[in-house]
Write a protein that holds these residues in place. Structure first.
Motif, PDB file in Angstrom:
ATOM      1  N   ALA A  12       2.457   1.709  -7.425  1.00  0.00           N
ATOM      2  CA  ALA A  12       2.191   2.983  -6.756  1.00  0.00           C
ATOM      3  C   ALA A  12       1.920   2.765  -5.273  1.00  0.00           C
ATOM      4  CB  ALA A  12       1.000   3.684  -7.414  1.00  0.00           C
ATOM      5  N   ALA A  13       1.126   1.731  -4.975  1.00  0.00           N
ATOM      6  CA  ALA A  13       0.797   1.441  -3.578  1.00  0.00           C
ATOM      7  C   ALA A  13       2.049   1.063  -2.802  1.00  0.00           C
ATOM      8  CB  ALA A  13      -0.235   0.321  -3.505  1.00  0.00           C
ATOM      9  N   ALA A  15       5.192   1.923  -3.534  1.00  0.00           N
ATOM     10  CA  ALA A  15       6.018   3.121  -3.388  1.00  0.00           C
ATOM     11  C   ALA A  15       5.496   3.977  -2.237  1.00  0.00           C
ATOM     12  CB  ALA A  15       6.012   3.920  -4.688  1.00  0.00           C
ATOM     13  N   LEU A  16       4.174   4.092  -2.178  1.00  0.00           N
ATOM     14  CA  LEU A  16       3.548   4.891  -1.131  1.00  0.00           C
ATOM     15  C   LEU A  16       3.830   4.291   0.247  1.00  0.00           C
ATOM     16  CD1 LEU A  16       1.859   7.421  -1.648  1.00  0.00           C
ATOM     17  CD2 LEU A  16      -0.177   6.081  -1.095  1.00  0.00           C
ATOM     18  N   ALA A  17       3.755   2.948   0.322  1.00  0.00           N
ATOM     19  CA  ALA A  17       4.004   2.268   1.594  1.00  0.00           C
ATOM     20  C   ALA A  17       5.446   2.473   2.038  1.00  0.00           C
ATOM     21  CB  ALA A  17       3.692   0.780   1.452  1.00  0.00           C
ATOM     22  N   LEU A  19       7.426   4.955   1.179  1.00  0.00           N
ATOM     23  CA  LEU A  19       7.548   6.361   1.567  1.00  0.00           C
ATOM     24  C   LEU A  19       6.996   6.597   2.965  1.00  0.00           C
ATOM     25  CD1 LEU A  19       6.671   8.673  -1.462  1.00  0.00           C
ATOM     26  CD2 LEU A  19       8.624   8.845   0.092  1.00  0.00           C
ATOM     27  N   ALA A  20       5.812   6.044   3.207  1.00  0.00           N
ATOM     28  CA  ALA A  20       5.171   6.220   4.514  1.00  0.00           C
ATOM     29  C   ALA A  20       6.043   5.620   5.604  1.00  0.00           C
ATOM     30  CB  ALA A  20       3.785   5.572   4.512  1.00  0.00           C
ATOM     31  N   VAL A 174       0.366  14.847   6.013  1.00  0.00           N
ATOM     32  CA  VAL A 174      -0.472  13.737   5.538  1.00  0.00           C
ATOM     33  C   VAL A 174      -1.917  14.206   5.353  1.00  0.00           C
ATOM     34  CG1 VAL A 174      -1.473  11.514   6.175  1.00  0.00           C
ATOM     35  CG2 VAL A 174       0.980  11.914   6.477  1.00  0.00           C
ATOM     36  N   SER A 265       1.562  14.870  -6.161  1.00  0.00           N
ATOM     37  CA  SER A 265       2.898  14.509  -5.680  1.00  0.00           C
ATOM     38  C   SER A 265       3.940  15.581  -5.969  1.00  0.00           C
ATOM     39  CB  SER A 265       3.326  13.184  -6.295  1.00  0.00           C
ATOM     40  OG  SER A 265       3.074  13.198  -7.682  1.00  0.00           O
TER      41      SER A 265
END
Ligand SMILES: Nc1ncnc2c1ncn2[C@@H]1O[C@H](COP(=O)(O)OP(=O)(O)OP(=O)(O)O)[C@@H](O)[C@H]1O
Ligand SMILES: [Mg+2]
Lengths: 350, 237
Positions: A12-13, A15-17, A19-20, A174, A265
């Protein structure tokens, strides 16, 4: 078991990175204004849909009047800039006013509308929406009537203009996502979700339902008003039908349902998929009805086949795939299966 | 501790409560019995702010709390369960336990967990409450009212529709809490349950109190038998 949880967290982390990273570099890679335009609109909707979700998604009171706050935020920034002769980059200093006006409208609006049952609430939000649109037309000395209000000139080239608005919209998105996640984890969020499940029961446990609903409504309105201001400065003008647009209300709700109401999400994903698609269709088929008809059809399809949205449905599929060959439900849920449904039902009236 | 005085409530032409006066002493387990439709649930609703009394008053520890809103009633110290169990189905069992919480999360969670262990459903803390069985829902509703530690607890048919072993289990839990000094007002059709648990029993019929006193006296009261005429008093469930 611990291993799976940690691995999921890491995934998850990551994927988030990713995406960011994609979000931040997007306008640098695709710098053409025609493309960044998609980004700006998508992010404005990410913010608006997440804001809607914090109130409507968590509490179960479906608002079809978010355009009231969006348009009022836009007009507030525009009128203030016009009447106080604010020019240049200083107009961005007026954005908090958009938020304040949104919240200030939400309080009396909510005090009236949140007294009624959920179905009636939807109808009232639609009615208030039309009142605001009419006011925008008719209070012309204030709102400029059907001519509307224009934003001060910003001395930027088309590319810089879009790029800067992209980052402003990204910042809004954000912040809103962080707020939504914070609310979801908080006692406030728990109370909202308890209200969604059974408002009267929640009151009997000391939940001051009116206060909780009103706070969420005002929070949602403030963010929507703020992002309405951003939208106005980006578009550089607002008229009654664009500021107070029924399609905005429908789109926001559709995006939330599409992604998954009540999740964090879901609204983000819904906005990121649907808004660019809608813009693309409108640009491709100059006959505006096509995109509206497709929007309506999509709404129907979502409500009929995926009423809980992509995120929860996909989550279920993934769990089902993963647990194939193993017990299909978590141990706790399995153990909780009724011992005798018949007896339970009979007992209900005993 | 809790007292109602001359409470009246009608629905259309039906007098659900008429001059209803009851008294629950501090630290006692009071029983409220009566035939179907005699107004027991309506009295609970009036006390907890879910229905408005047309006349009469409700007092908690001497303070008048007539017709105040349910959230205020709870804050003042009256918690209740519902005859038709009401839990929050899309929240997890643990989240259900925290709806009424006021303090720091970690400490609340610990107390909630202990309470779930007390009623015996701690193993389900992470499950959605909507997946629980009927009996487990009853226990959950009891648990989330208990964890808030109200001064008085109103239980509407805690043994209704649950299997006999669970009935005994619930009775034992209430007995333990009673020993710890908690105050209860319990509506229940299961006579064995009521007689075995309560210090004092009030009998309602057509919205009016027809008898009140210790279990043994009430059991043999002529008016009580009349009120239950046609019903098997000894083992009605
Ligand atoms: N919300 C309501 N609307 C109309 N009538 C009601 C309502 N609530 C209760 N009543 C009526 O009031 C009377 C008392 O009902 P109540 O539910 O208080 O009885 P009860 O003693 O709890 O019965 P039971 O043992 O069946 O639960 C009944 O005649 C019932 O039909
Ligand atoms: Mg009843």
């Amino acid at each position: 078991m611990m291993g799976t949880v940690t691995r999921q967290r890491i995934a998850a982390a990551l994927a988030l990175a990713v995406l960011a990273g994609a979000a931040v570099t997007f306008p640098l890679v695709f710098s053409s204004p025609a493309t960044t335009n998609y980004g700006v609109y998508a992010l404005i909707f990410v913010t608006a849909v997440s804001a809607w979700n914090v109130f409507s998604g968590f509490s179960g009171y479906i608002s079809l009047g978010q355009a009231v706050f969006f348009g009022s935020g836009a007009y507030a920034v525009g009128i203030a800039a016009r009447d106080w002769h604010v020019s240049g980059v200083a107009v961005f200093g007026l954005l908090p006013l958009g938020a304040a006006v949104g919240a200030a409208i939400a309080v009396p609006f909510g005090l009236v509308a949140l007294r009624v049952r959920r179905h009636t609430f939807i109808v009232i939000t639609i009615a208030v929406f039309f009142i605001f649109q009419l006011m925008a037309y008719n209070l012309s000395s204030f709102t400029g009537g059907s001519v509307g209000v224009s934003a001060p000139f910003l001395p930027w080239t088309a590319t810089t203009f879009n790029e800067r608005f992209y980052y402003i919209a990204l910042a809004c998105a954000v912040v809103m996502i962080v707020i939504a996640a914070g609310v979801r984890r908080s006692r406030f969020g728990l109370q909202l979700r308890a209200i969604r499940d059974d408002e009267d029961r929640a009151r009997g446990l000391g939940v001051h339902a009116m206060r909780v609903k009103l706070a969420a409504f005002a929070l949602s309105a403030a963010v929507t008003g703020l992002v309405g201001g951003v939208w106005f400065l980006y578009l550089t003008q607002v008229q009654p039908p664009s500021g107070f647009d029924p399609l905005f209300d429908l789109s926001v709700v559709l995006m939330a349902f599409f992604g998954g109401v009540g999740t964090i999400s879901g609204p983000v994903l819904g906005a990121l998929i649907i808004e660019p698609a809608q813009l693309y269709l409108t640009a491709t088929y100059t006959n505006g009805y096509i995109s509206e008809i497709m929007l309506g059809a999509l709404f129907l399809a979502v409500v009929l086949f995926m009423p809980r949205g992509i995120i929860p449905t996909a989550g279920e599929w993934i769990t089902r795939l993963r647990t194939r060959g193993r017990p299909a439900v978590p141990a706790a849920a399995a153990a909780a299966a009724p011992q005798s449904a018949g007896k339970a039902a009979a007992g209900d009236t005993a | 501790m809790l007292r109602t005085e001359g409470v009246r409530k009608s629905y259309g032409g039906v007098r659900a409560l008429d001059e209803c006066t009851i008294e629950v002493g501090e630290g006692t387990v009071a029983g409220l019995i009566g035939p179907n439709g005699s107004g027991k649930t309506t009295l609970f609703n009036v006390i907890t702010g879910y229905a408005k009394a047309e006349a009469g008053n409700v007092y908690l520890a001497g303070t008048k709390i007539t017709n105040i809103a349910p959230d205020k009633v709870f804050t003042l110290g009256i918690g209740r369960t519902f005859q038709l169990t009401r839990i929050f189905p899309t929240l997890t069992v643990m989240e259900n336990m925290l709806v009424a919480s006021r303090h720091a999360r970690a400490a609340d969670r610990k107390r909630a967990m202990a309470q779930l262990e007390f009623v015996g459903i701690a193993g389900h803390h992470a499950a959605l409450a909507g997946t629980l069985s009927y009996g487990q829902r009853k226990l959950l509703e009891l648990a989330y009212v208990l964890v808030a530690d109200p001064a008085v607890m109103l239980l509407d048919e805690p043994a209704g529709g649950v299997n006999p072993s669970l009935v005994n289990y619930i009775a034992d839990r209430i007995r333990e809490l009673h020993a710890a000094g908690k105050t209860f007002l319990i509506v229940e059709h299961n006579m064995e349950f009521v007689m075995g648990l309560c210090d004092r029993i009030t009998v309602l019929d057509s919205g009016t109190v027809v008898a009140a006193g210790p279990p043994d006296i009430v059991r043999t009261d002529r008016r009580v038998l009349d009120a239950y005429l046609g019903e098997d008093v000894e083992d009605s469930t």
